[in-house]
Enzyme design. Structure first.
Site, PDB file in Angstrom:
ATOM      1  N   GLU A 166       0.875  -1.167   0.000  1.00 23.47           N
ATOM      2  CA  GLU A 166       0.000   0.000   0.000  1.00 23.47           C
ATOM      3  C   GLU A 166       0.917   1.223   0.000  1.00 23.47           C
ATOM      4  OE1 GLU A 166      -2.769   0.304   3.268  1.00 23.47           O
ATOM      5  OE2 GLU A 166      -3.430   2.281   2.572  1.00 23.47           O
ATOM      6  N   ARG A 176       5.440 -12.893   9.536  1.00 25.45           N
ATOM      7  CA  ARG A 176       6.087 -11.617   9.215  1.00 25.45           C
ATOM      8  C   ARG A 176       7.424 -11.547   9.946  1.00 25.45           C
ATOM      9  NH1 ARG A 176       2.413  -7.991   9.247  1.00 25.45           N
ATOM     10  NH2 ARG A 176       3.638  -6.132   9.559  1.00 25.45           N
ATOM     11  N   LYS A 225       4.413   0.872   9.476  1.00 28.70           N
ATOM     12  CA  LYS A 225       4.565   2.138   8.770  1.00 28.70           C
ATOM     13  C   LYS A 225       3.967   3.289   9.567  1.00 28.70           C
ATOM     14  CE  LYS A 225       3.123   0.197   4.916  1.00 28.70           C
ATOM     15  NZ  LYS A 225       2.577  -0.003   3.564  1.00 28.70           N
TER      16      LYS A 225
END
Ligand code: ATP
Ligand code: MG
Length: 553
Positions: A33, A257, A267
């Site tokens: 994104e 992850r 982020k």
């Protein structure tokens, strides 16, 4: 990837799919994104997705998941492309979920026509209240029984801009009693009157993640859609949409992850560090962003090796930051040019060396002769490292002290005869005599010394600013410690040395070359460097306490 390494679980699945003919070839995607810069966690996903494409002679798309107009910017798109390329990967196609807005809209209309989606006027609070909990079944909204015609009408009015943000949503009509909360009539579209970085003001309804992401995979014919573990509960919806819409049956697989000590990786948190001025930007060399690491002097090779070493698993774990540094040192040891620079300078005068004389000495550029040699200028007055001198030698001190002998790297053996102090009692000059017959490469003396130190000739040295970094956080896991993660920022993470001296070969340093300042660590030229003001970042120190542990891996 080495042949003998066992396959990870995704490779096993792919090999089975190729062997039994489910797919002739594979197509993966990396789907960021564009709402921030990529970090080392993304590097793991990039290396995995692109790595599989390469290994199985398939392809990998770069797809921007740009369905949230409020947080997304072109700056991020550009930085993401730069980072993926820098890591060494080439995408098959550069794609945007926003390119599919028309198609996605038609798919949503199709769902409505099938009686599998409806427009709901409930507020977010009402929707939440009726949703139930994992143990309490949800209840139907009054709008759930709207006719297909009415839903089609309302959805097209949503698109046409008739309603305000939040006034209506489109929901899948699935199962309000499902044990999986994501199946309790999930939102598929919302109204957002906002400017989009690519589609401008063309749309005021935007698809939700689950709808847009899965159906974008199908539109592109992605075979293996790889994401992180938190998407496991989304898989049922991912599959439901494909089944009901009859679109290409991409398959979602989830892996753990990357979590790493002494850093944060979301982020949202990284953005806070930037906007609140805790760091100097997304590419601050202390940041775990790919751009920050690149500026710090990391090589793409070292990051790829790191991702390879940590592997792909189905269980969350925490990777030690030192493992990343280990991979970095391993690569820099091979690739960095050896040079000399003095960070804390002290004058050394060779009293018996002729005034005004300069010798051009030969010094090795790397760990072996393949790297070649360079010329280093030597003269009577040198800068040496203050920490290499002691007024009184301690036990096992093999560096400079009155009466001690030491080799000046690539030059001569010198004997320290004495020193002077300034009016504050601080040592300001060391006086030595050299032994002419001990010239490196041509030493006929038979004398051996235990210490070798680096130096630069005062008359030939170039001034430089040197930036030294420590970990950005003081605790192993700032993200999960109590309170605001910013409480744990290490306020000593940046130390600037304004007045270091480096050898003049560094006047032609480039940002893409890596250097080992002998005995002081690995360095690279910073982007703020200018011909009249060199600036170097220390990438990592030479010390390598972790290697023994890592070799066992
Ligand atoms: P963040 O939580 O940092 O904002 P994100 O998951 O929202 O990350 P995306 O841009 O959606 O960021 O991520 C793109 C891809 O990278 C996704 O497939 C995501 O699963 C993967 N990814 C993100 N963070 C990690 C991580 N720490 N380790 C491995 N893969 C990751
Ligand atoms: Mg995300």
């Amino acid at each position: 990837m080495s042949e003998e390494k066992s396959l990870n679980f995704i490779e096993e699945i792919i090999e089975a799919d190729l062997t039994n003919g489910k797919y002739k070839t594979i197509l993966t995607r990396f789907p960021p994104e564009p709402n921030g810069y990529l970090h080392i966690g993304h590097a793991k996903s990039i290396c995995l997705n692109f790595g599989l494409g390469i290994k199985y002679k398939g392809k990998t798309n770069l797809r921007f998941d740009d369905t949230n107009p409020v947080k997304e910017e072109t700056e991020y798109v550009d930085s993401i492309k730069e980072d993926v390329q820098w890591l060494g990967f080439n995408w098959e196609k550069e794609l945007y979920a926003s390119d599919y807005f028309d198609q996605l809209y038609l798919l949503a209309v199709d769902l409505i026509k099938k009686g599998l989606a409806y427009v709901d006027d409930s507020s977010p609070e009402e929707i939440a209240a009726l949703k139930g909990t994992p143990t309490v079944p949800g209840m139907a909204s009054a709008n759930r029984s709207r006719s297909i015609e009415e839903n089609l009408q309302l959805f097209s009015e949503m698109k046409a801009g008739k309603y305000k943000d939040g006034e209506k949503v489109l929901r899948g009509k699935i199962d309000m009693e499902s044990p999986n909360m994501h199946m309790r009539d999930p939102l598929l579209y919302r109204i957002k009157h906002a400017h989009h970085h690519r589609t401008g003001d063309a749309w005021c309804i935007y698809p939700m993640y689950d709808f847009a992401h899965g159906q974008s995979d199908s539109i592109e014919n992605i075979t293996h859609s790889i994401c992180t573990l938190e998407f496991i509960p989304h898989r049922e919806l991912y599959d439901w949409l494909i089944e009901k819409l009859g679109t290409f049956s991409s398959q979602q697989y989830e892996f753990a992850r990357l979590n790493m000590t002494y850093t944060v990786m979301s982020k949202r948190k990284l953005l806070q560090l930037v906007t609140e001025g805790h760091v100097l930007g997304w590419d601050d060399p202390r940041m775990p962003t790919i751009s920050g690491m690149r500026r710090r002097g990391f090589t793409a090779e070292s990051i790829r090796n790191f991702c390879d070493k940590i592997g792909i698993a189905r269980r969350e774990n925490m990777i030690d930051f030192s493992l990343l540094e280990f991979c970095l040192r391993e690569d820099l040891n091979k690739s960095a040019l050896r040079v000399m620079g003095v960070l804390d300078p002290l004058i050394l005068i060779i009293t018996n060396y002729p005034d005004g004389q300069t010798e051009e000495l030969i010094s090795e550029n790397g760990p072996d002769e393949d790297y070649g040699t360079r010329i280093v200028s030597f003269s009577k007055t040198l800068w040496v490292e203050r920490e290499d001198f002691m007024e009184e030698a301690a036990k096992k001190w093999f560096r400079l002290a009155p009466g001690a002998t030491v080799r000046l790297k690539s030059a001569y053996i010198v004997k320290c005869d004495g020193f002077t102090k300034d009016c504050n009692g601080v040592v300001n000059e060391i006086h030595c005599s050299y032994l002419p017959e001990t010239k490196s490469g041509n030493d006929t003396s038979g004398i051996s010394v235990k210490g070798t130190i680096h130096w630069v000739s005062v008359a030939h040295a170039v001034p430089a600013e040197v930036r030294l970094y420590e970990r950005l956080f003081k605790v192993e896991n700032p993200g999960t410690e109590e309170g605001d993660f910013k409480k744990y920022i290490n306020e000593n993470s940046l130390k600037i040395i304004p007045n270091a001296w480096v050898e003049n070969s560094l006047l032609s340093a480039t940002t893409t070359t890596r250097y080992q300042f002998l005995r002081k660590g690995y360095f690279c030229l910073d982007k703020e460097s200018a011909p009249n003001k060199l600036v170097f970042n220390r990438t990592v120190t030479l010390k390598d306490a972790y290697s023994k542990e890592v070799k066992k891996l």
